[in-house]
Design an enzyme around this catalytic site. Structure first.
Site, PDB file in Angstrom:
ATOM      1  N   HIS A  78      38.123  40.389  30.378  1.00  0.00           N
ATOM      2  CA  HIS A  78      36.560  39.930  30.155  1.00  0.00           C
ATOM      3  C   HIS A  78      36.312  38.665  31.035  1.00  0.00           C
ATOM      4  O   HIS A  78      36.329  37.398  30.635  1.00  0.00           O
ATOM      5  CB  HIS A  78      36.639  39.443  28.684  1.00  0.00           C
ATOM      6  CG  HIS A  78      36.957  40.457  27.553  1.00  0.00           C
ATOM      7  ND1 HIS A  78      37.475  40.179  26.357  1.00  0.00           N
ATOM      8  CD2 HIS A  78      36.838  41.799  27.839  1.00  0.00           C
ATOM      9  CE1 HIS A  78      37.499  41.608  25.697  1.00  0.00           C
ATOM     10  NE2 HIS A  78      37.226  42.204  26.462  1.00  0.00           N
TER      11      HIS A  78
ATOM     12  N   ASN B 118      38.377  53.978  39.923  1.00  0.00           N
ATOM     13  CA  ASN B 118      37.908  55.482  39.640  1.00  0.00           C
ATOM     14  C   ASN B 118      36.265  55.316  39.630  1.00  0.00           C
ATOM     15  O   ASN B 118      35.934  54.260  39.425  1.00  0.00           O
ATOM     16  CB  ASN B 118      38.705  55.846  38.436  1.00  0.00           C
ATOM     17  CG  ASN B 118      38.488  54.823  37.387  1.00  0.00           C
ATOM     18  OD1 ASN B 118      39.209  54.179  36.850  1.00  0.00           O
ATOM     19  ND2 ASN B 118      37.335  54.647  36.565  1.00  0.00           N
TER      20      ASN B 118
END
Length: 498
Positions: A433, A110
């Site tokens: 992460h 997105n």
């Protein structure tokens, strides 16, 4: 022709654009962002989106407090054509990659990337998390600027009685192993309260407001659903990129004096590989801390707080207090994330107080933890198919077992903790992460992709920024540290432009 092409419109791309714009109001900037816009405003964090349906869906998905569960526990089937895919988060496997060794790894499809989804925790790195080859004063300045760009709030939640006694209990537990200034404290977040008291998250359009409305900046262009498929380069100079319209498949060239790739830890090295830019370290040194999640029902009587007096959680918030226990190096190698939650009956009665006791566990940096890119097969995006090679070392597993004991002590101090039902070691990839795949280094010796200014080795005007540039094993959440690379890259781009 533009001055700077930025590939990726997430937090890092927005920060590069902001730094360039603050330095020169006339510099031409184009951001090419592959995914479609979620909601009515590009770059808007979904916690704060006005669309009620999107707002509810986002807050339901993050209710677990584990961002890796945002995409669901297990990968879905292949998404098929990107032109028909709803914008959002997807497992790598769903996008056609081979991620069996990091099954929970996900990326955003997105506009705004992870910057419209992230949970906004911004603890600062310390000790070995800071690259030793960087000038310390410059590093501190860059970290401060990263915090300003993200609008970090060092105490985002008001104090509560329960939070006070929980943190005091944890502080006693770690008192003998905490380094100075490293005791339990409020979790910093990239979030500020508005006039109505709502905690607004920092998204890309907060960092660089023209992302929300490009018409406000005559020298800026935002291209969504426009993905970079190849960088144009010759003789150590990048001249821009070939981009493709996701809807139509049409391609065109964007020429630029400098190019900054901020496409995330997975797709930045993928784009370089697809462009024939393949330094030995590309995709290697993939790192992610292990994630041991946990929770315990706090015992009000033992801890000495008034359960009925607990405040209610605000709409869109999953906790009434958020804290972290920083690591202190070898003496205390884990980061604990402490979330205090109030469970409330329909009539408003407080039923229980739950405390999250999740631990981030550092893992060894290994060249063989890596992304491999296929020269023949492609993924759902038409790019070289990624195979993730990742595993924990013997030392990593020893630390994981040590973390289990630490978590047990945490849980026992706060309430009645059963690790069989209230703890889980999550699959690799679940923290989201990821670091290291386009890492920086002090020398072009085959162990790094870029220099300390984020300039790709062998090129005058190609830069990378984001978490993938971070060369150290992080224990803390990665975004604040990654943001320092955007600051450094922007400074180097400005020097290159003259």
């Amino acid at each position: 022709m533009t001055d700077v092409l930025i590939v990726g419109g997430g937090l890092m791309g927005a920060a590069v654009a902001r730094e360039l714009r603050d330095a020169d109001p006339s510099v031409g900037i184009v951001i090419a962002d592959g995914g479609p816009v979620i909601g009515p405003t590009p770059g808007q964090h979904l916690h704060d989106v006005a669309d009620a349906r999107l707002w509810e869906r986002y807050n339901q998905r993050v209710a677990s407090g584990i961002q890796g569960f945002y995409t669901g526990v297990a990968p879905t089937s292949d998404v098929g054509s990107l032109a028909d895919v709803e914008p959002g988060m997807y497992h790598l496997t769903s996008l056609g990659e081979d991620a069996a060794e990091m099954p929970a790894a996900s990326i955003a499809w997105n506009a705004g990337g992870m910057g419209v989804h992230w949970t906004a925790a911004t603890p600062a790195p310390w000790g070995d998390e800071i690259p030793s080859f960087l000038d310390s004063a410059e590093w501190r300045s860059d970290l401060d600027r990263a915090g300003e760009l993200l609008r970090v709030n060092r105490n985002p939640f008001p104090d509560t009685e329960a939070g006070t006694v929980v943190t005091a209990t944890i502080e006693k537990l770690f008192a003998d192993v905490d380094a100075p200034g490293r005791s339990v404290q409020p979790m910093p977040m990239a979030a500020q309260r508005d006039a109505a008291g709502v905690l607004r998250r920092t998204g890309p359009n907060v960092i660089f407001p023209p992302i929300a409305d490009a018409a406000t900046d005559p020298h800026f262009t935002l291209l969504t659903e426009t993905r970079a498929i190849r960088l144009i380069h010759e003789g150590g100079e990048v001249r821009g990129a070939v981009v493709q319209d996701v809807r139509t498949g049409a391609t065109r060239e964007i020429r630029a004096a400098a190019t900054v790739v901020c496409a995330d830890t997975m797709r930045s090295p993928q784009l370089l590989f697809a462009s024939g830019i393949r330094p030995p370290a590309l995709g290697r040194y993939l790192n992610e801390h292990a994630f041991l999640t946990g929770r315990v029902l706090a015992d009000p009587q033992r801890l000495g707080f008034d359960l009925p007096a607990l405040p209610a959680q605000a709409d869109g918030e999953i906790m009434i207090g958020h804290y972290w226990q920083p690591h202190s190096g070898a003496a205390q190698p884990f980061q604990a994330q402490i979330g205090v939650q109030a469970f409330t009956a329909e009539d408003g009665t407080r039923l229980a107080c739950q405390v999250g006791t999740s631990l981030y566990i550092p893992t060894e940096i290994k060249a063989d933890n890596r992304l491999e890119f296929s020269g023949e097969e492609t993924d759902a995006m038409g790019m070289p198919r990624i195979s993730v090679r990742f595993g924990w070392s013997d030392r990593d597993r020893e630390l994981i077992e040590q973390a289990r004991r630490t978590q047990q002590a945490l849980g026992d101090a706060l309430g009645s903790f059963d690790p069989d039902t209230e703890s889980a070691l999550l699959d690799p990839g679940c923290s989201l992460h990821f670091t290291g795949t386009v890492r920086m280094g002090p020398a072009d010796d085959g162990t790094s992709v870029c220099d300390s200014d984020c300039r790709v080795w062998g090129f005058d005007n190609l830069f990378v920024a984001g978490n993938g540039v971070v060369p150290t094993a992080l224990v803390c959440n990665s975004t604040l540290t990654g943001m320092t690379t955007a600051v450094r890259a922007a400074r180097a781009v400005l020097a290159t432009l003259g």
